[in-house]
Design an enzyme around this catalytic site. Structure first.
Site, PDB file in Angstrom:
ATOM      1  N   TYR A 261     -25.712  17.869  68.184  1.00  0.00           N
ATOM      2  CA  TYR A 261     -25.724  18.286  69.601  1.00  0.00           C
ATOM      3  C   TYR A 261     -26.842  17.560  70.345  1.00  0.00           C
ATOM      4  O   TYR A 261     -26.609  16.915  71.376  1.00  0.00           O
ATOM      5  CB  TYR A 261     -25.898  19.812  69.725  1.00  0.00           C
ATOM      6  CG  TYR A 261     -26.247  20.229  71.145  1.00  0.00           C
ATOM      7  CD1 TYR A 261     -25.305  20.138  72.160  1.00  0.00           C
ATOM      8  CD2 TYR A 261     -27.541  20.662  71.480  1.00  0.00           C
ATOM      9  CE1 TYR A 261     -25.627  20.480  73.472  1.00  0.00           C
ATOM     10  CE2 TYR A 261     -27.872  21.012  72.778  1.00  0.00           C
ATOM     11  CZ  TYR A 261     -26.914  20.916  73.776  1.00  0.00           C
ATOM     12  OH  TYR A 261     -27.242  21.238  75.068  1.00  0.00           O
TER      13      TYR A 261
ATOM     14  N   LYS B 172     -26.869  14.487  73.392  1.00  0.00           N
ATOM     15  CA  LYS B 172     -27.586  14.483  74.689  1.00  0.00           C
ATOM     16  C   LYS B 172     -28.470  13.234  74.794  1.00  0.00           C
ATOM     17  O   LYS B 172     -28.520  12.568  75.836  1.00  0.00           O
ATOM     18  CB  LYS B 172     -28.459  15.738  74.820  1.00  0.00           C
ATOM     19  CG  LYS B 172     -27.665  17.026  74.957  1.00  0.00           C
ATOM     20  CD  LYS B 172     -27.002  17.108  76.325  1.00  0.00           C
ATOM     21  CE  LYS B 172     -26.046  18.258  76.434  1.00  0.00           C
ATOM     22  NZ  LYS B 172     -25.167  18.226  77.597  1.00  0.00           N
TER      23      LYS B 172
ATOM     24  N   SER C  26     -31.331  18.358  77.904  1.00  0.00           N
ATOM     25  CA  SER C  26     -31.953  19.532  77.289  1.00  0.00           C
ATOM     26  C   SER C  26     -33.331  19.171  76.753  1.00  0.00           C
ATOM     27  O   SER C  26     -33.569  18.030  76.338  1.00  0.00           O
ATOM     28  CB  SER C  26     -31.065  19.990  76.132  1.00  0.00           C
ATOM     29  OG  SER C  26     -31.748  20.878  75.307  1.00  0.00           O
TER      30      SER C  26
HETATM   31  P1  NAD Z   1     -20.955  26.523  78.946  1.00  0.00           P
HETATM   32  O1  NAD Z   1     -20.252  26.300  77.650  1.00  0.00           O
HETATM   33  O2  NAD Z   1     -20.992  27.888  79.489  1.00  0.00           O
HETATM   34  O3  NAD Z   1     -20.323  25.558  80.074  1.00  0.00           O
HETATM   35  C1  NAD Z   1     -19.804  24.294  79.753  1.00  0.00           C
HETATM   36  C2  NAD Z   1     -18.434  24.197  80.410  1.00  0.00           C
HETATM   37  O4  NAD Z   1     -17.872  22.921  80.114  1.00  0.00           O
HETATM   38  C3  NAD Z   1     -17.445  25.248  79.911  1.00  0.00           C
HETATM   39  O5  NAD Z   1     -16.881  25.918  81.032  1.00  0.00           O
HETATM   40  C4  NAD Z   1     -16.404  24.462  79.148  1.00  0.00           C
HETATM   41  O6  NAD Z   1     -15.117  25.041  79.242  1.00  0.00           O
HETATM   42  C5  NAD Z   1     -16.489  23.105  79.815  1.00  0.00           C
HETATM   43  N1  NAD Z   1     -16.101  21.972  78.958  1.00  0.00           N
HETATM   44  C6  NAD Z   1     -16.501  21.706  77.694  1.00  0.00           C
HETATM   45  N2  NAD Z   1     -15.936  20.574  77.261  1.00  0.00           N
HETATM   46  C7  NAD Z   1     -15.183  20.090  78.278  1.00  0.00           C
HETATM   47  C8  NAD Z   1     -14.365  18.957  78.441  1.00  0.00           C
HETATM   48  N3  NAD Z   1     -14.192  18.077  77.452  1.00  0.00           N
HETATM   49  N4  NAD Z   1     -13.742  18.770  79.621  1.00  0.00           N
HETATM   50  C9  NAD Z   1     -13.890  19.672  80.634  1.00  0.00           C
HETATM   51  N5  NAD Z   1     -14.642  20.766  80.533  1.00  0.00           N
HETATM   52  C10 NAD Z   1     -15.287  20.982  79.359  1.00  0.00           C
HETATM   53  O7  NAD Z   1     -22.419  25.934  78.787  1.00  0.00           O
HETATM   54  P2  NAD Z   1     -23.682  26.063  79.758  1.00  0.00           P
HETATM   55  O8  NAD Z   1     -24.680  26.922  79.080  1.00  0.00           O
HETATM   56  O9  NAD Z   1     -23.258  26.380  81.118  1.00  0.00           O
HETATM   57  O10 NAD Z   1     -24.223  24.577  79.676  1.00  0.00           O
HETATM   58  C11 NAD Z   1     -23.873  23.583  80.630  1.00  0.00           C
HETATM   59  C12 NAD Z   1     -24.464  22.256  80.201  1.00  0.00           C
HETATM   60  O11 NAD Z   1     -25.879  22.392  80.074  1.00  0.00           O
HETATM   61  C13 NAD Z   1     -23.955  21.771  78.850  1.00  0.00           C
HETATM   62  O12 NAD Z   1     -23.798  20.360  78.915  1.00  0.00           O
HETATM   63  C14 NAD Z   1     -25.076  22.119  77.903  1.00  0.00           C
HETATM   64  O13 NAD Z   1     -25.141  21.278  76.784  1.00  0.00           O
HETATM   65  C15 NAD Z   1     -26.300  21.940  78.792  1.00  0.00           C
HETATM   66  N6  NAD Z   1     -27.459  22.741  78.372  1.00  0.00           N
HETATM   67  C16 NAD Z   1     -27.307  24.094  78.204  1.00  0.00           C
HETATM   68  C17 NAD Z   1     -28.396  24.848  77.769  1.00  0.00           C
HETATM   69  C18 NAD Z   1     -28.244  26.327  77.533  1.00  0.00           C
HETATM   70  O14 NAD Z   1     -29.080  26.901  76.830  1.00  0.00           O
HETATM   71  N7  NAD Z   1     -27.252  27.003  78.080  1.00  0.00           N
HETATM   72  C19 NAD Z   1     -29.634  24.227  77.528  1.00  0.00           C
HETATM   73  C20 NAD Z   1     -29.736  22.850  77.747  1.00  0.00           C
HETATM   74  C21 NAD Z   1     -28.649  22.109  78.168  1.00  0.00           C
END
Ligand code: NAD
Ligand code: UDP
Length: 342
Positions: A150, A154, A126
């Site tokens: 958080y 990362k 991120s």
């Molecule tokens: P999201 O919560 O929609 O998707 C994450 C998925 O991971 C979910 O389906 C959840 O059920 C699953 N999950 C969580 N912990 C788990 C575990 N221990 N074992 C198996 N599955 C697990 O989030 P997103 O927005 O799709 O983000 C995806 C990734 O991108 C994340 O790592 C997040 O930190 C990163 N990210 C997101 C953003 C954003 O703004 N959405 C920005 C930067 C980075």
């Protein structure tokens, strides 16, 4: 045979969009997700959109036994690792839960990958790892620092990946640093489905527009920006999904391992909170009442990417505009006012 990819967290917001893009690019996908922040309905909708039954395994990345079963059953080209927790406020309240999921979970996954000699890894990092940037646009060599658990989780994983690359030069560890993912699939069938009151700006705006929330609080109008409100690099989730396909294609083309490779995924352009509200109002035709409140603790004034490295290395560039992001978010929100819940 098509290359097979394990997609952890593939049932989530970015994961579902990326699975569609991967399928369309010819990759075979297996989703591994514990559904802690997603639903089977999201997977059903992806299956319907691509007209293929998805290979889905319900499991936790901290469960090595379950992961080994998956690696025994499939021959993977690589892993795209979305699984993790992502709410900054919750991470302050529950740091152990965040480090356990995001850091211990990732270590566990990497250990199982090493056992099975699968050493191509695309990690969801991120822009938060850049902290409060001194120079804009932010390039990949900018200093990194984080203040909340958080972001720290990362950054810690990034450090682990850097160490891993030094220890064993067979690893290919692409770290994609996302800026602000927003938008939804143009079909309106999949999109972001926050569990509670949204923390992020775009889902908050769209829930005000659809009448679920009364008004938007804009956190601060005294930042040194174009109109005093915060500036971010909003990127359409389908552009982001295409960035993952580009990263895998890049790994397919390499004749030697790439080590630790951080790449920004952003548009390179900043937009203010008020600019996003204005664009959303125009596209949706809905009123979006708002009020200015105090700055939110920990927020920075401006953040936008240099997207040059993604362009030069991966041949990837974001294509969609702020209007597209608002239009697709509004289609998803108005077709699914309660998200994936009936
Ligand atoms: P999201 O919560 O929609 O998707 C994450 C998925 O991971 C979910 O389906 C959840 O059920 C699953 N999950 C969580 N912990 C788990 C575990 N221990 N074992 C198996 N599955 C697990 O989030 P997103 O927005 O799709 O983000 C995806 C990734 O991108 C994340 O790592 C997040 O930190 C990163 N990210 C997101 C953003 C954003 O703004 N959405 C920005 C930067 C980075
Ligand atoms: N923001 C806001 N009201 C909200 C949510 C966010 O004014 O209800 C602002 C926030 O202060 C920041 C921008 O919108 O300037 C983007 O916030 P978001 O939480 O979506 O992303 P991040 O801060 O992680 O970049």
């Amino acid at each position: 045979m098509k290359n097979k990819i394990l997609v952890t967290g593939g049932a989530g917001y970015i994961g579902t969009h990326t699975c569609i893009a991967l399928h369309q690019a010819g990759y075979d996908i297996v989703i591994y997700d514990n559904l802690s922040n997603s639903s089977r309905e999201a997977i059903n909708r992806v299956s319907q959109l691509i007209d293929v039954s998805i290979d889905f395994i319900e499991g936790d990345i901290r469960d090595a036994k379950r992961l080994r079963e998956v690696f025994e059953a499939h021959q993977f080209f690589g892993v795209i690792h979305f699984a993790g927790l992502k709410a900054v406020g919750e991470s302050v309240a529950k740091p152990l839960m965040y480090y356990n999921n995001n850091v211990s979970g990732t270590i566990n996954l990497l250990e199982v990958m090493a056992e099975y000699k699968v050493k191509k890894f695309v990690f969801s990092s991120s822009a938060t790892v850049y902290g409060d940037p001194e120079v804009l646009p932010i390039d990949e060599n900018s200093p990194r620092s984080c203040t909340n658990p958080y972001g720290q989780s990362k950054l810690t994983v990034e450090h682990i990946l850097e160490n891993l690359a030094v220890s064993d030069n067979d690893w290919n560890l692409i770290t994609l640093r996302y800026f602000n993912p927003v938008g939804a699939h143009p079909s309106g069938q999949i999109g972001e489905d926050p569990n509670d009151i949204p923390n992020n700006l775009m889902p908050y705006i769209s829930q005000v527009a659809v009448g679920k929330l009364a008004k938007l609080n804009i956190f601060g109008n005294d930042y040194p920006t174009v109109d005093g409100t915060g500036v971010r690099d909003f990127i359409h989730v389908t552009d982001l999904a295409a960035g993952h396909v580009a990263a895998l294609n890049y790994l397919e083309d390499q004749t030697s391992a790439v080590g630790f490779l951080p790449i920004n995924l952003g548009t390179g352009k900043g937009s203010s909170v008020l600019e996003l509200v204005t664009a959303f109002t125009k596209v949706s035709g809905q009123k979006i009442p708002y009020q200015f409140t105090d700055r939110r603790a920990g927020d920075i004034a401006s953040c936008y990417a240099s997207a040059d490295k993604a362009q030069s290395l991966l041949g990837w560039q974001a294509k969609l505009s702020i209007a597209d992001m608002c239009e697709d978010t509004w289609r998803w929100q108005s077709m699914n006012p309660n998200g994936y819940k009936a």
